[in-house]
Design an enzyme around this catalytic site. Structure first.
Site, short mmCIF file in Angstrom:
data_model
loop_
_atom_site.label_atom_id
_atom_site.label_comp_id
_atom_site.label_asym_id
_atom_site.label_seq_id
_atom_site.Cartn_x
_atom_site.Cartn_y
_atom_site.Cartn_z
CB SER A 119 -0.84 0.10 1.27
OG SER A 119 -1.43 -1.09 1.59
CG HIS A 142 -2.82 -0.90 -3.88
ND1 HIS A 142 -3.40 0.32 -3.66
CD2 HIS A 142 -2.69 -1.47 -2.65
CE1 HIS A 142 -3.59 0.48 -2.37
NE2 HIS A 142 -3.18 -0.58 -1.74
CD GLU A 154 -4.50 2.82 -6.46
OE1 GLU A 154 -4.80 4.02 -6.58
OE2 GLU A 154 -3.86 2.38 -5.49
CG ASN A 192 -4.49 4.20 0.29
OD1 ASN A 192 -5.68 3.99 0.53
ND2 ASN A 192 -3.57 3.27 0.42
N1 LIG Z 1 -5.28 -4.49 4.69
C1 LIG Z 1 -5.61 -3.75 3.64
O1 LIG Z 1 -6.73 -3.17 3.57
C2 LIG Z 1 -4.68 -3.65 2.48
C3 LIG Z 1 -5.13 -3.11 1.27
C4 LIG Z 1 -4.26 -3.05 0.17
C5 LIG Z 1 -2.96 -3.52 0.29
N2 LIG Z 1 -2.53 -4.04 1.50
C6 LIG Z 1 -1.15 -4.55 1.55
O2 LIG Z 1 -1.21 -5.98 1.44
C7 LIG Z 1 -0.13 -6.56 2.17
C8 LIG Z 1 -0.69 -7.56 3.18
O3 LIG Z 1 -1.58 -6.89 4.03
P1 LIG Z 1 -2.65 -7.72 4.90
O4 LIG Z 1 -3.61 -6.71 5.40
O5 LIG Z 1 -3.11 -8.93 4.17
O6 LIG Z 1 -1.70 -8.19 6.10
P2 LIG Z 1 -1.94 -9.43 7.08
O7 LIG Z 1 -1.18 -9.09 8.32
O8 LIG Z 1 -3.38 -9.80 7.19
O9 LIG Z 1 -1.19 -10.64 6.32
C9 LIG Z 1 0.17 -10.66 6.09
C10 LIG Z 1 0.60 -12.13 6.05
O10 LIG Z 1 1.96 -12.19 5.60
C11 LIG Z 1 2.58 -13.24 6.29
N3 LIG Z 1 4.02 -13.08 6.18
C12 LIG Z 1 4.82 -12.18 6.78
N4 LIG Z 1 6.10 -12.37 6.39
C13 LIG Z 1 6.08 -13.40 5.51
C14 LIG Z 1 7.08 -14.07 4.75
N5 LIG Z 1 8.37 -13.71 4.81
N6 LIG Z 1 6.71 -15.08 3.94
C15 LIG Z 1 5.40 -15.45 3.86
N7 LIG Z 1 4.41 -14.86 4.55
C16 LIG Z 1 4.76 -13.85 5.37
C17 LIG Z 1 2.02 -13.12 7.71
O11 LIG Z 1 2.22 -14.34 8.41
C18 LIG Z 1 0.56 -12.81 7.42
O12 LIG Z 1 -0.23 -13.99 7.33
C19 LIG Z 1 0.64 -5.40 2.79
O13 LIG Z 1 1.70 -5.05 1.93
C20 LIG Z 1 -0.40 -4.29 2.83
O14 LIG Z 1 0.17 -3.00 2.82
C21 LIG Z 1 -3.35 -4.13 2.58
#
Ligand SMILES: NC(=O)c1ccc[n+]([C@@H]2O[C@H](COP(=O)([O-])OP(=O)(O)OC[C@H]3O[C@@H](n4cnc5c(N)ncnc54)[C@H](O)[C@@H]3O)[C@@H](O)[C@H]2O)c1
Length: 291
Positions: A119, A142, A154, A192
């Site tokens: 993000s 994204h 995106e 965003n």
């Molecule tokens: N939450 C949102 O609304 C949103 C929206 C768009 C983008 N994002 C982006 O998406 C990504 C994930 O966000 P999320 O909300 O799903 O987070 P989350 O915390 O729900 O999930 C992240 C997962 O990654 C795993 N992880 C961490 N390190 C790892 C590794 N080295 N190898 C494999 N797995 C690993 C964790 O165990 C966890 O299950 C981030 O980059 C975030 O910025 C989030």
């Protein structure tokens, strides 16, 4: 190049549903996380998402076994050598993503397209963790939460990405029913920036005592047609993530995106949003808004 097998790194909120939308569109999907318990939890959650979606008429009964059978899970990327497109959706941490990219670099085929769902981290910076030969095939995809419902993606162009890679990724996203928009690699990308500009103004209204959070939420829903009010949405995505992204926008754009003090005060008071029972609003133990 036709996109067949998809690799998804990170089985959290975003990664699990990214796996689901590709699996529903008949792609074979490899879904990995650090720990088997995390991927098992993700698969159990996807079953519930599918059941809920069947109940609401979004999916047919037969979609559930078909989609779940298309997803295989693992705790490393050693089996990702046959993936045409890999989408990284692990924790928002540059060093963690960089470590993972070094592992992917060693196993992916030469023409694999690689995308991050970050993000807030620069796509050009993330690209630099891969060897030079992969820079033209790395970009940002994204997705928005919940991925199974939100249509927008995106498509973020870093410094060195090729038009070919962007076209292939854009077509892959369209083929699963999403709507892509292309954005340069600017901090906050497009949506965003618009969102936080509006949120900051909504918070200023509350800080000035002009309106309550409840009234701003009602105003945006009934006056602007938003499905969720700004304060409800901040609580849903959590105040810690709101603060993190807000600080990143402030670093990049200064006064235009100055983090509002009340967000910091709420966090300091432990009011993280819906998941903690209290943010701008109050929630019961089932996460239902009660005040
Ligand atoms: N939450 C949102 O609304 C949103 C929206 C768009 C983008 N994002 C982006 O998406 C990504 C994930 O966000 P999320 O909300 O799903 O987070 P989350 O915390 O729900 O999930 C992240 C997962 O990654 C795993 N992880 C961490 N390190 C790892 C590794 N080295 N190898 C494999 N797995 C690993 C964790 O165990 C966890 O299950 C981030 O980059 C975030 O910025 C989030």
């Amino acid at each position: 190049m036709t996109i067949g097998t998809i690799g998804v790194c990170g089985a959290g909120m975003m990664g699990s549903e990214i796996a689901l939308v590709f699996a529903l569109a008949d792609h074979k999907v490899r879904l990995m996380d650090m720990d088997q318990a995390f991927v098992d939890k993700a698969m159990a959650k996807l079953e519930k998402t599918l059941d809920g979606g069947i109940g609401r008429g979004f999916y047919a009964e037969e979609d559930k076994p078909r989609a779940l059978a298309n997803i295989t899970t693992s705790t490393d990327v050693s089996g990702f050598g046959d993936c045409d497109l890999v989408i990284e959706a692990i924790t928002e941490d540059e060093a963690a993503k960089g470590d993972l990219y070094k592992k992917l670099d060693a196993v992916l085929k030469d023409d694999a397209i690689i995308a991050s769902n970050t993000s807030s981290i620069s796509i050009s910076v993330l690209s630099s963790y891969f060897s030079e030969k992969r820079h033209s095939r790395f970009l940002g995809l994204h997705f928005f939460s919940p991925v199974s419902r939100m249509k927008l993606v995106e498509v973020i162009r870093g410094f060195d990405v090729s038009d070919e890679a962007v076209d292939i990724a854009t077509e892959a996203v369209k083929a699963i029913g999403k709507v892509p928009i292309t954005v340069k690699d600017v901090v906050g990308f497009a949506v965003n920036r618009v969102l936080f500009a509006m949120w900051n103004e909504a918070i200023r209204l509350v800080e000035e005592g002009a309106c309550t959070p409840e009234d701003v939420d009602i105003g945006c829903k009934l006056g602007l047609g938003h499905p969720v009010g700004p304060f409800e949405l901040m609580d849903n995505i959590s105040l810690d993530l709101t603060l993190k992204v807000s600080d990143i926008l402030q670093d990049a754009y200064g006064e235009r995106f100055h983090t509002r003090p009340t967000v910091k005060h709420l966090m300091a008071a432990g009011r993280v949003g819906r998941r903690g029972g209290r943010g701008w609003h109050r929630y019961d133990e089932k996460g239902k808004k009660v005040g």
